[in-house]
Design a protein around this motif. Sequence first.
Motif, PDB file in Angstrom:
ATOM      1  N   GLY A  86      49.139  77.201 -83.701  1.00  0.00           N
ATOM      2  CA  GLY A  86      48.569  78.252 -84.520  1.00  0.00           C
ATOM      3  C   GLY A  86      47.673  79.139 -83.683  1.00  0.00           C
ATOM      4  O   GLY A  86      47.031  78.667 -82.741  1.00  0.00           O
ATOM      5  N   SER A  87      47.635  80.408 -84.021  1.00  0.00           N
ATOM      6  CA  SER A  87      46.797  81.354 -83.291  1.00  0.00           C
ATOM      7  C   SER A  87      46.125  82.299 -84.271  1.00  0.00           C
ATOM      8  O   SER A  87      46.755  82.786 -85.215  1.00  0.00           O
ATOM      9  N   THR A  88      44.843  82.533 -84.038  1.00  0.00           N
ATOM     10  CA  THR A  88      44.059  83.460 -84.843  1.00  0.00           C
ATOM     11  C   THR A  88      42.788  83.769 -84.092  1.00  0.00           C
ATOM     12  O   THR A  88      42.442  83.068 -83.138  1.00  0.00           O
ATOM     13  N   TYR A  89      42.100  84.790 -84.516  1.00  0.00           N
ATOM     14  CA  TYR A  89      40.829  85.121 -83.882  1.00  0.00           C
ATOM     15  C   TYR A  89      39.667  84.746 -84.796  1.00  0.00           C
ATOM     16  O   TYR A  89      38.739  84.079 -84.377  1.00  0.00           O
ATOM     17  N   LEU A  90      39.726  85.142 -86.059  1.00  0.00           N
ATOM     18  CA  LEU A  90      38.609  84.887 -86.973  1.00  0.00           C
ATOM     19  C   LEU A  90      38.837  83.724 -87.933  1.00  0.00           C
ATOM     20  O   LEU A  90      37.885  83.186 -88.474  1.00  0.00           O
ATOM     21  N   PHE A  91      40.071  83.338 -88.166  1.00  0.00           N
ATOM     22  CA  PHE A  91      40.369  82.286 -89.137  1.00  0.00           C
ATOM     23  C   PHE A  91      40.510  80.920 -88.470  1.00  0.00           C
ATOM     24  O   PHE A  91      41.249  80.063 -88.930  1.00  0.00           O
ATOM     25  N   ASP A  92      39.787  80.698 -87.379  1.00  0.00           N
ATOM     26  CA  ASP A  92      39.936  79.455 -86.625  1.00  0.00           C
ATOM     27  C   ASP A  92      39.583  78.220 -87.446  1.00  0.00           C
ATOM     28  O   ASP A  92      40.234  77.193 -87.324  1.00  0.00           O
ATOM     29  N   MET A  93      38.576  78.300 -88.300  1.00  0.00           N
ATOM     30  CA  MET A  93      38.218  77.130 -89.119  1.00  0.00           C
ATOM     31  C   MET A  93      39.301  76.832 -90.144  1.00  0.00           C
ATOM     32  O   MET A  93      39.625  75.673 -90.390  1.00  0.00           O
ATOM     33  N   GLN A  94      39.885  77.864 -90.742  1.00  0.00           N
ATOM     34  CA  GLN A  94      40.951  77.655 -91.718  1.00  0.00           C
ATOM     35  C   GLN A  94      42.201  77.106 -91.038  1.00  0.00           C
ATOM     36  O   GLN A  94      42.885  76.236 -91.583  1.00  0.00           O
ATOM     37  N   LEU A  95      42.497  77.597 -89.842  1.00  0.00           N
ATOM     38  CA  LEU A  95      43.647  77.087 -89.099  1.00  0.00           C
ATOM     39  C   LEU A  95      43.435  75.622 -88.730  1.00  0.00           C
ATOM     40  O   LEU A  95      44.332  74.793 -88.898  1.00  0.00           O
ATOM     41  N   ALA A  96      42.245  75.290 -88.259  1.00  0.00           N
ATOM     42  CA  ALA A  96      41.936  73.891 -87.921  1.00  0.00           C
ATOM     43  C   ALA A  96      42.063  73.008 -89.151  1.00  0.00           C
ATOM     44  O   ALA A  96      42.605  71.902 -89.081  1.00  0.00           O
ATOM     45  N   ARG A  97      41.597  73.491 -90.290  1.00  0.00           N
ATOM     46  CA  ARG A  97      41.700  72.717 -91.535  1.00  0.00           C
ATOM     47  C   ARG A  97      43.163  72.493 -91.904  1.00  0.00           C
ATOM     48  O   ARG A  97      43.558  71.410 -92.304  1.00  0.00           O
ATOM     49  N   PHE A  98      43.996  73.519 -91.776  1.00  0.00           N
ATOM     50  CA  PHE A  98      45.419  73.362 -92.070  1.00  0.00           C
ATOM     51  C   PHE A  98      46.030  72.280 -91.187  1.00  0.00           C
ATOM     52  O   PHE A  98      46.753  71.408 -91.668  1.00  0.00           O
ATOM     53  N   LEU A  99      45.740  72.328 -89.900  1.00  0.00           N
ATOM     54  CA  LEU A  99      46.323  71.350 -88.980  1.00  0.00           C
ATOM     55  C   LEU A  99      45.907  69.923 -89.334  1.00  0.00           C
ATOM     56  O   LEU A  99      46.689  68.991 -89.141  1.00  0.00           O
ATOM     57  N   THR A 100      44.701  69.733 -89.883  1.00  0.00           N
ATOM     58  CA  THR A 100      44.272  68.393 -90.271  1.00  0.00           C
ATOM     59  C   THR A 100      45.005  67.884 -91.509  1.00  0.00           C
ATOM     60  O   THR A 100      44.982  66.684 -91.769  1.00  0.00           O
ATOM     61  N   THR A 101      45.657  68.761 -92.256  1.00  0.00           N
ATOM     62  CA  THR A 101      46.397  68.324 -93.438  1.00  0.00           C
ATOM     63  C   THR A 101      47.776  67.750 -93.062  1.00  0.00           C
ATOM     64  O   THR A 101      48.423  67.130 -93.910  1.00  0.00           O
TER      65      THR A 101
END
Length: 95
Positions: free
Chosen positions: A73-88
């Motif tokens: 996953g790649s993003t600049y500002l949504f890094d916390m949301q991306l990290a949360r998705f990956l933990t699911t």
Amino acid sequence: MGSSQQTVQEAITDLPPAEVLARAKSFFASRPSLYSAFLDMEGPGFCSFRGQGGEEVIVAAASAPEGGTRVTGSTYLFDMQLARFLTTLPPAGQR
């Protein structure tokens, strides 16, 4: 987490790539309004989402050489949301 680690994040899961992308579509569309992102483009193995202020989130899924599915996953500002998705996603070897 350093800024380069926030921009590109990876995980390995036992889920097939198509299921990972389906989960990404559901996950980002169901976030609270400030953090939601909506499907912008998709193709074989990837989805692109747009969120608040036009922020882009890219999620790609492909078979990993070591087995399972590599999710990037790649993003600049949504890094916390991306990290949360990956933990699911269930980690490889735990399904």
